[in-house]
Design a protein around this motif. Structure first.
Motif, PDB file in Angstrom:
ATOM      1  N   GLY A   1      13.721  -7.554  -2.840  1.00 24.35           N
ATOM      2  CA  GLY A   1      14.940  -6.737  -2.749  1.00 24.35           C
ATOM      3  C   GLY A   1      15.489  -6.691  -1.330  1.00 24.35           C
ATOM      4  N   LYS A   2      14.599  -6.504  -0.350  1.00 25.64           N
ATOM      5  CA  LYS A   2      15.056  -6.416   1.050  1.00 25.64           C
ATOM      6  C   LYS A   2      15.717  -7.726   1.469  1.00 25.64           C
ATOM      7  N   LEU A   3      15.119  -8.848   1.042  1.00 25.69           N
ATOM      8  CA  LEU A   3      15.697 -10.130   1.463  1.00 25.69           C
ATOM      9  C   LEU A   3      17.004 -10.420   0.741  1.00 25.69           C
TER      10      LEU A   3
ATOM     11  N   ASP B   1      10.334  -2.229   9.586  1.00 24.39           N
ATOM     12  CA  ASP B   1      11.532  -1.586   9.057  1.00 24.39           C
ATOM     13  C   ASP B   1      11.342  -0.083   8.870  1.00 24.39           C
ATOM     14  N   ASP B   2      10.166   0.324   8.401  1.00 25.19           N
ATOM     15  CA  ASP B   2       9.943   1.737   8.105  1.00 25.19           C
ATOM     16  C   ASP B   2       9.849   2.578   9.375  1.00 25.19           C
ATOM     17  N   ILE B   3       9.309   1.983  10.437  1.00 25.69           N
ATOM     18  CA  ILE B   3       9.207   2.713  11.705  1.00 25.69           C
ATOM     19  C   ILE B   3      10.507   2.534  12.501  1.00 25.69           C
TER      20      ILE B   3
ATOM     21  N   PHE C   1       7.724  -6.268   8.752  1.00 20.20           N
ATOM     22  CA  PHE C   1       6.678  -5.559   8.011  1.00 20.20           C
ATOM     23  C   PHE C   1       7.339  -4.466   7.171  1.00 20.20           C
ATOM     24  N   GLU C   2       6.959  -4.396   5.922  1.00 15.25           N
ATOM     25  CA  GLU C   2       7.610  -3.444   5.021  1.00 15.25           C
ATOM     26  C   GLU C   2       6.591  -2.743   4.139  1.00 15.25           C
ATOM     27  N   ASP C   3       6.666  -1.450   4.118  1.00 13.23           N
ATOM     28  CA  ASP C   3       5.884  -0.623   3.194  1.00 13.23           C
ATOM     29  C   ASP C   3       4.373  -0.854   3.266  1.00 13.23           C
ATOM     30  N   PHE C   4       3.897  -1.007   4.487  1.00 13.65           N
ATOM     31  CA  PHE C   4       2.454  -0.937   4.759  1.00 13.65           C
ATOM     32  C   PHE C   4       2.104   0.544   4.908  1.00 13.65           C
TER      33      PHE C   4
ATOM     34  N   GLU D   1       0.803  -1.231   0.000  1.00 13.76           N
ATOM     35  CA  GLU D   1       0.000   0.000   0.000  1.00 13.76           C
ATOM     36  C   GLU D   1       0.835   1.280   0.000  1.00 13.76           C
ATOM     37  N   ARG D   2       2.085   1.204   0.521  1.00 12.80           N
ATOM     38  CA  ARG D   2       2.942   2.411   0.537  1.00 12.80           C
ATOM     39  C   ARG D   2       4.333   1.974   0.092  1.00 12.80           C
ATOM     40  N   ILE D   3       4.487   1.782  -1.209  1.00  9.68           N
ATOM     41  CA  ILE D   3       5.772   1.304  -1.722  1.00  9.68           C
ATOM     42  C   ILE D   3       6.702   2.501  -1.907  1.00  9.68           C
TER      43      ILE D   3
HETATM   44 MG    MG Z   1      10.274   0.519   3.417  1.00  8.52          MG
END
Ligand code: MG
Ligand code: NDP
Ligand code: PYR
Length: 591
Positions: free
Chosen positions: A209-211, A305-307, A281-284, A191-193
């Motif tokens: 990519g992250k992995l 990761d984002d927080i 959790f990534e890019d929610f 939802e928030r890439i």
């Molecule tokens: Mg991210």
């Protein structure tokens, strides 16, 4: 007894080595986590030895022309390969030369993805040995474009897709994945890439990519990594109309329907892989990200990761920058553009560190930090209408409509962009910040490059070469008035690979804020005098494996201290232990 325990092998205590780590193969499933609960129905897995044509088509084992004469004989490869035998080094040289010929970044990305699907070890060898050159290809900014075009460049599926169609069957879907012993999952709902918004199912490029960075930068075995996209639909009108769109063509599920699918996924993961699998959790979008983190933080090993990763990397950069800008953390005033996951996550960790350093209560240290969102400065008169994660930042102040007004009112010493909107640090804003700071610290965190709040050139030029600058996506060095300025990359890629490795090697079962501080501290310590001389507040990515090992050791040490580590006994030398567990992409010899 003591001497047996401390028996030295090659100068290392045996306690510093993973008894089950394979030479260069990464840490094995030492915890026996792949059989989860006793009442769970198990699938009877069988494994066969790959040989001949199928061996060449198996990316985990394929070495292409690097198969030796003996291996060609014993694995039925004669005639399936041209006669020459080459080294991995020569393969690497050839591939780098061909990747460098592509002018278009997306072509480089596709060449790298194709290599990953063909010869996994060579892919990681290239990525590790050429990390500064290839990081922008497999990660930001190019991965953003890849996600936007995922439908048309999509060839073979990567990762695991869990859509609303799989409701009630998520555990079965997990069992379809060919690997049993998973240590790290990166999951998105697309939802928030980056700062590109809702890309629905095409967000899969991000967990993939992250992995790949978990392996290349952090040394977690590729087979222990699972990329997941949870597809609950998309609100992206263009994708809904796109005939090539690969996801569910419906608007996003919300409320109970969304929560139920996520809950089924979280439960199935624990049931299938046990307590110690890390779920990143990534890019929610932020309306789900904070809720999921809070909901599962007490029952699962989860990390946003984002927080959290972003908070840790930015705190490290700020702490390192103090050497250049002077003062203690508490001496500074922070202003953020963007009060979402990244902005409030960073703000909270900075306030926590300040509070630990000064012994002042968190409520007090938060007052040094101000945030601007799309409606202006966050102030107390807005409190009732604010989302919950913004409320702690609603300080007493008259309303201020925009960033320029906020800069003039707050006079920050540190300006941080976490808005996802490009070119929002205008000339006037940077000139104003530079007018009351000898060395303003400016961090433009938004990704990809198109969304960066300003460019390196703008930051250096408009501050007349006085800014200390770092950005989420990389910028080239820039010469201003005869001096070369090297911008740093403030990206959570510095943190999550080592952080995750630290959790895996200690068998941690929960993430704690103090572990984020430990990761941050380890990263800040890696900045050398030579880096500072160039104006850098992060060490170069070329040292990332060493940096990740140090982060992992510090995080693991904290996990033991907090009593959430289950790998016992604690290795005496956690740094050596972390290094011994890291995956190496050098080819293995086949019998
Ligand atoms: Mg991210
Ligand atoms: N460098 C790194 O390692 C990382 C970078 N990022 C980047 O940070 C960016 C933001 O991510 P995230 O925090 O998750 O996103 P969120 O959507 O959670 O937050 C975005 C925030 O920016 C505000 N905003 C949006 N437009 C404007 C505007 N024109 N003026 C002022 N404020 C604005 C929003 O305001 P409102 O709340 O009013 O809508 C919101 O508070 C992304 O580009 C992402 O790529 C994220 C994680 C790591
Ligand atoms: C880097 C990262 O996680 C992001 O931009 O979302």
């Amino acid at each position: 007894m003591e001497s047996t325990m401390k028996e030295m092998r090659g100068g290392e205590s045996v306690l510093d080595m993973d008894p089950k780590s394979t030479v260069g193969g990464g840490v094995e499933d030492v915890y026996g986590e792949d059989c989860a609960t006793e009442d769970q129905l198990l699938t009877p897995w069988t494994y066969s030895v790959a040989s001949g044509y199928s061996l060449l088509r198996d990316p985990h084992h394929n070495k292409g022309l690097a198969f030796t004469e003996t291996e060609r004989d014993s694995h039925y490869l004669r005639g399936l390969l041209p006669p020459t035998v080459v080294t991995q080094q020569l393969q690497e040289k050839k591939l780098m030369a061909s990747i460098r010929k592509y002018q278009v970044p997306l072509q480089k990305y596709m060449a790298m993805m194709e290599l990953q699907e063909r010869n996994e070890r060579l892919f990681y060898k290239l990525l590790i040995d050429n990390v500064e050159e290839l990081l922008p290809v497999v990660y930001t900014p190019t991965v953003g474009e890849a996600c936007q075009k995922y439908g048309s460049i999509f060839r073979r599926p990567q990762g695991l897709y869990i859509s609303l169609k799989e409701k009630g069957k998520v555990l079965d879907v997990l069992k379809n994945w060919p690997e049993r012993s998973i240590q790290v999952i990166v999951v998105t709902d697309g939802e928030r890439i980056l700062g590109l918004g809702d890309l629905g199912c095409q967000g899969m490029g991000i967990p993939v990519g992250k992995l790949s960075l978990y392996t290349a930068l952090g040394g977690v075995r590729p087979s222990a990594c699972l990329p997941v996209t949870v597809d609950v639909g998309t609100n992206n009108e263009a994708l809904l109309k796109d005939e090539f769109y690969i996801g569910l063509k419906q608007r996003r599920a919300t409320g109970q329907e969304y929560a139920d699918l996520l809950h089924e996924f979280m439960t199935a993961v624990k049931q299938n892989y046990g307590e110690k699998v890390l779920i990143q959790f990534e890019d929610f979008a932020n309306h789900n990200a904070f809720t999921l983190l809070a909901k599962y933080g007490t029952t699962h090993l989860v990390f946003n990761d984002d927080i959290q990763g972003t908070a840790s990397v930015v705190l490290a950069g700020v702490v390192a920058a103090l050497k250049l800008i002077g003062g203690t953390l508490a001496d500074h005033r922070f202003l953020f553009l963007g009060a979402g996951e990244a902005g409030t996550g960073i703000a909270e960790l900075i306030a926590l560190e300040m509070s630990k350093q000064t012994k002042a209560p968190l409520e007090e240290t938060r007052k040094k930090i101000w945030l601007v969102d799309s409606k202006g400065l966050i102030v107390s008169s807005r409190k009732d209408s604010l989302q919950h994660f913004k409320k702690p930042w609603a300080h007493e102040h008259e309303p201020v409509k925009n960033l320029l007004g906020a800069v003039q009112a707050i006079k920050p010493t540190v300006l941080i962009g976490s808005s996802g909107v490009g070119r929002t640090f205008t000339k006037e804003i940077i000139e104003t910040v530079a007018s009351f700071n000898e060395k303003p610290l400016i961090m433009a965190l938004s990704n990809p490059t198109s969304q960066s709040e300003c460019t390196a050139e703008e930051a250096y030029t408009w501050s007349q070469g006085r800014a200390i600058f770092a950005s989420g996506s990389p910028f080239d060095p820039f010469e201003y008035n005869g001096k070369l300025f090297v911008p740093g990359q403030a990206n959570n890629a510095y943190i999550f690979p080592g952080f995750g490795l630290g959790l895996v090697i200690s068998g941690a079962i929960r993430v704690h804020d103090d572990m984020l501080l430990a990761a941050s501290e380890a990263l800040a310590k890696q900045v050398s005098e030579e880096n500072y001389d160039k104006g850098l507040i992060y060490p170069p990515f070329s040292n990332i494996r060493k940096i990740s090992a140090n982060i992992a050791a510090n995080v693991a040490a904290k996990a033991y201290e907090l009593g959430v580590a289950t790998r016992l006994p604690r290795p005496v030398n956690l740094l050596k232990y972390a290094e011994s567990c890291m995956y190496s992409p050098v080819y293995r010899s086949f019998r």
